[in-house]
Design a protein around this motif. Sequence first.
Motif, PDB file in Angstrom:
ATOM      1  N   ILE A  89      -0.905   6.639  -3.851  1.00  0.00           N
ATOM      2  CA  ILE A  89      -2.261   6.701  -3.308  1.00  0.00           C
ATOM      3  C   ILE A  89      -2.730   5.291  -2.959  1.00  0.00           C
ATOM      4  O   ILE A  89      -2.413   4.326  -3.670  1.00  0.00           O
ATOM      5  N   LEU A  90      -3.451   5.148  -1.855  1.00  0.00           N
ATOM      6  CA  LEU A  90      -4.012   3.867  -1.443  1.00  0.00           C
ATOM      7  C   LEU A  90      -5.390   3.677  -2.061  1.00  0.00           C
ATOM      8  O   LEU A  90      -6.109   4.649  -2.308  1.00  0.00           O
ATOM      9  N   ASN A  91      -5.773   2.420  -2.281  1.00  0.00           N
ATOM     10  CA  ASN A  91      -7.127   2.153  -2.763  1.00  0.00           C
ATOM     11  C   ASN A  91      -8.095   2.173  -1.570  1.00  0.00           C
ATOM     12  O   ASN A  91      -7.671   2.157  -0.408  1.00  0.00           O
ATOM     13  N   PRO A  92      -9.392   2.223  -1.798  1.00  0.00           N
ATOM     14  CA  PRO A  92     -10.353   2.342  -0.692  1.00  0.00           C
ATOM     15  C   PRO A  92     -10.263   1.238   0.352  1.00  0.00           C
ATOM     16  O   PRO A  92     -10.511   1.479   1.536  1.00  0.00           O
ATOM     17  N   SER A  93      -9.910   0.004  -0.038  1.00  0.00           N
ATOM     18  CA  SER A  93      -9.824  -1.082   0.933  1.00  0.00           C
ATOM     19  C   SER A  93      -8.511  -1.075   1.708  1.00  0.00           C
ATOM     20  O   SER A  93      -8.349  -1.844   2.662  1.00  0.00           O
ATOM     21  N   ARG A  94      -7.597  -0.220   1.307  1.00  0.00           N
ATOM     22  CA  ARG A  94      -6.309  -0.037   1.996  1.00  0.00           C
ATOM     23  C   ARG A  94      -5.426  -1.287   1.979  1.00  0.00           C
ATOM     24  O   ARG A  94      -4.536  -1.429   2.815  1.00  0.00           O
ATOM     25  N   GLY A 149      -3.737  -2.035  -0.837  1.00  0.00           N
ATOM     26  CA  GLY A 149      -2.853  -1.777  -1.970  1.00  0.00           C
ATOM     27  C   GLY A 149      -3.096  -0.385  -2.498  1.00  0.00           C
ATOM     28  O   GLY A 149      -3.737   0.450  -1.842  1.00  0.00           O
ATOM     29  N   GLY A 150      -2.593  -0.114  -3.669  1.00  0.00           N
ATOM     30  CA  GLY A 150      -2.771   1.205  -4.246  1.00  0.00           C
ATOM     31  C   GLY A 150      -1.984   1.368  -5.521  1.00  0.00           C
ATOM     32  O   GLY A 150      -1.667   0.384  -6.216  1.00  0.00           O
ATOM     33  N   PHE A 151      -1.633   2.615  -5.818  1.00  0.00           N
ATOM     34  CA  PHE A 151      -0.981   2.952  -7.084  1.00  0.00           C
ATOM     35  C   PHE A 151       0.075   4.030  -6.853  1.00  0.00           C
ATOM     36  O   PHE A 151       0.032   4.765  -5.869  1.00  0.00           O
ATOM     37  N   PHE A 152       0.992   4.123  -7.785  1.00  0.00           N
ATOM     38  CA  PHE A 152       1.906   5.264  -7.862  1.00  0.00           C
ATOM     39  C   PHE A 152       2.353   5.398  -9.307  1.00  0.00           C
ATOM     40  O   PHE A 152       2.077   4.526 -10.152  1.00  0.00           O
ATOM     41  N   ILE A 199       1.846   4.121 -14.777  1.00  0.00           N
ATOM     42  CA  ILE A 199       1.184   3.897 -13.498  1.00  0.00           C
ATOM     43  C   ILE A 199       1.471   2.467 -13.041  1.00  0.00           C
ATOM     44  O   ILE A 199       1.354   1.519 -13.825  1.00  0.00           O
ATOM     45  N   PHE A 200       1.873   2.332 -11.798  1.00  0.00           N
ATOM     46  CA  PHE A 200       2.156   1.031 -11.201  1.00  0.00           C
ATOM     47  C   PHE A 200       1.120   0.739 -10.111  1.00  0.00           C
ATOM     48  O   PHE A 200       0.659   1.648  -9.420  1.00  0.00           O
ATOM     49  N   GLU A 201       0.795  -0.535  -9.959  1.00  0.00           N
ATOM     50  CA  GLU A 201      -0.115  -0.962  -8.904  1.00  0.00           C
ATOM     51  C   GLU A 201       0.666  -1.792  -7.893  1.00  0.00           C
ATOM     52  O   GLU A 201       1.540  -2.585  -8.264  1.00  0.00           O
ATOM     53  N   PHE A 202       0.375  -1.595  -6.618  1.00  0.00           N
ATOM     54  CA  PHE A 202       1.035  -2.397  -5.589  1.00  0.00           C
ATOM     55  C   PHE A 202      -0.011  -3.030  -4.689  1.00  0.00           C
ATOM     56  O   PHE A 202      -1.136  -2.532  -4.541  1.00  0.00           O
ATOM     57  N   SER A 203       0.343  -4.158  -4.111  1.00  0.00           N
ATOM     58  CA  SER A 203      -0.546  -4.857  -3.180  1.00  0.00           C
ATOM     59  C   SER A 203       0.307  -5.536  -2.127  1.00  0.00           C
ATOM     60  O   SER A 203       1.483  -5.859  -2.362  1.00  0.00           O
ATOM     61  N   GLU A 204      -0.271  -5.742  -0.973  1.00  0.00           N
ATOM     62  CA  GLU A 204       0.435  -6.409   0.114  1.00  0.00           C
ATOM     63  C   GLU A 204       0.101  -7.887   0.108  1.00  0.00           C
ATOM     64  O   GLU A 204      -1.047  -8.281  -0.073  1.00  0.00           O
ATOM     65  N   GLY A 205       1.126  -8.694   0.314  1.00  0.00           N
ATOM     66  CA  GLY A 205       0.920 -10.128   0.445  1.00  0.00           C
ATOM     67  C   GLY A 205       0.665 -10.849  -0.851  1.00  0.00           C
ATOM     68  O   GLY A 205       0.377 -12.038  -0.853  1.00  0.00           O
TER      69      GLY A 205
END
Length: 681
Positions: free
Chosen positions: A396-401, A403-406, A424-430
């Motif tokens: 799932i993406l977070n509201p700001s798009r 990053g998100g979670f899986f 639960i893992f969190e991901f972010s771009e950059g």
Amino acid sequence: MIRNYLLLLLFLTGLSPALEAQSWRSLRKDAEQAYEEGDLKTAAEKYSEAYSKKRKKEELTYKAGEIYYALRDYRNAVEAYLPVKDKNDDFPLVGLKYARCLKQDGQYDRAVTAFEEFLEGYTGDGKEILEEIIRVEIVGCKFGMEAPANANRELNIALPGDGINSEKEDFAPFPISDNELYFSSNQGERARIFVSERDNNKWTEGEAPRNFPVIQKGHFCNSAMSPDGNRIYFTVCNNDDKNWNDVKNRCEIFISKRIGSQWSQPERLPDYINTQGVTATHPFVTHQRGSEILYFTSNREGGLGGMDLWYASRDLGIDNNDFSFPVNLGPVVNTLGDEITPFYDRENQVLYFASNGHVSMGGFDIFQSTGDEVSWSQPDNMGMPVNSSADDYFYILNPSRNGGFFTSNRVYAGGKITTAHEDIFEFSEGGRRVVLKGNVYDRASGDPIGAITVRLFEVGPNGESELRSQNFGEGNYAFDILPNRQFRVEVSAYGYRPGSYRVNANDENTYSYGQPIFLEKEGQGLGIPEPPVIDENSDPYPGNTSPDRTEPLEPEEPVINYPPEPTTGINMNPVPPYRTRSQNPNDNYEYETTAPRHTGTYYKVQIAAVGSFDPARFSNIANLGSIQTEFIIARNLNRVMLADFFSLPDARKALSDVKAKGYSSAYLIEYIDGERYGRVR
């Protein structure tokens, strides 16, 4: 009085070995009881222990494998299934499960062989369907082998921390904002909904959502908020089974509505969504074209396989629960397998979901497909680092798009060392992403070495823990790691001596670590006057207590094969040599020995592994038993063993005596009917 006391003491002393050893029947009874009580890990361990005492009762190791398989303890499942993997007539589809466990443990090359062998030997019904299933599984293995080279280098993956994750199942992340997360966990006696907030880049301890209605019975979890924040959808699931399973527990979808600062009492969605006797779960809602669209997972009638993805809609202008009749998303998305955990990104019209029916590198992989309602593009596997050889879902993406979670049960460097529970893992771009990578070469020629096996260990104050063991086919390797930790990399290849190095990932300005490794072919590098004994001081796996470690095999220096010299007091085993192979999948080298083969269970003390065996070097323990050797053909090494001991107490005493003589890294090996079965813990 003194005489009676001495007789009693003598009786108790003689009785203690008998009390120590449980019969296989007693262990089986313990396993059955543990299973009934929901203690699956203990049940599996007891079944395995019972099988070690009664090898003819193959159903014992099969039951252990089934429990480990359910627990997603892939490595132990592989070991338990191994003795019966070819007996599909007695244990239906056991060969397929064995192969799948190898795949989900990341042992892709062995998994391909196991899938092929299973299909070749299978004579039961439905072979045409199995052929297609196995074709997809083998393609998935090959995809997994290539995945590291094609990984998305822009994503940073992290564990959010103890505020969200636990030693239980933590799943179903749903970000309300970039700094507030709803999630589910079975901490306690049942699965429940929690909320956590990010405070100074740290997630607070999860707690029950404020003013959330009290759910008296069952698990309640898998929450999803409507885009306007006025409705929360979630599932209530039965808890007849003592162990939570998000796919297997029967669930129904409920809704609660926001009334001021309160949430209303839950309402069950209509019977045509929550069909009697089947499950409806994993709700996700979006608003589109004046309608609220509910995506969900169900095994209801009319699907294509097990769990399928469905949708239903209702008019946003009316505040009721009058949804349309559910529609299947169709054969492009759904398969003969399971499709679960939908998330729809309305802005980009992309559906994210998990599937074990499409080509996956693990069990469940996360896929994306562009479209709407029943018109979808062919799903794309998102690859690494989102997916792994384990199970990955709830993307799932977070509201700001940004990053998100899986959710995943994968092993993760520095934060998670078992696949037996999901986090639960969190991901972010950059974000700051740290990679450990390198190339492997032949020391003599400088040419790259193709097929390699790389083991990654984290080095901590209490020793080492193995994080990953993976095969690479192009002579290079890459792992995502966490910063500010110390690691050890060990590389091996067929026909070469292993090599390793340590690295500290503590440079804030560095995003990539690693170094080239040059391996020597076995037999090169001669000229050392004395072949070393591998003991605690030259252990190539210092501090490693991983259950996968079977023995210290590789000497620290090149070796010279001196001819052995007979020594008085050393049993040189005047028995014709024969070749055999260990029954432990983590220790399956072929070896040659002249040791006598006994019936039943017995034990040996493994003292060392040396390049050449000189009996004089072990004369100080010759009085403790018979010194034997096992020549490992592929490694050109000799295991030095002290044998044979026909009870575990005798073997443990011999081990203690050997360590007292200076061989502090010695350990016990179990043998059954002449076959080597592995290390005794």
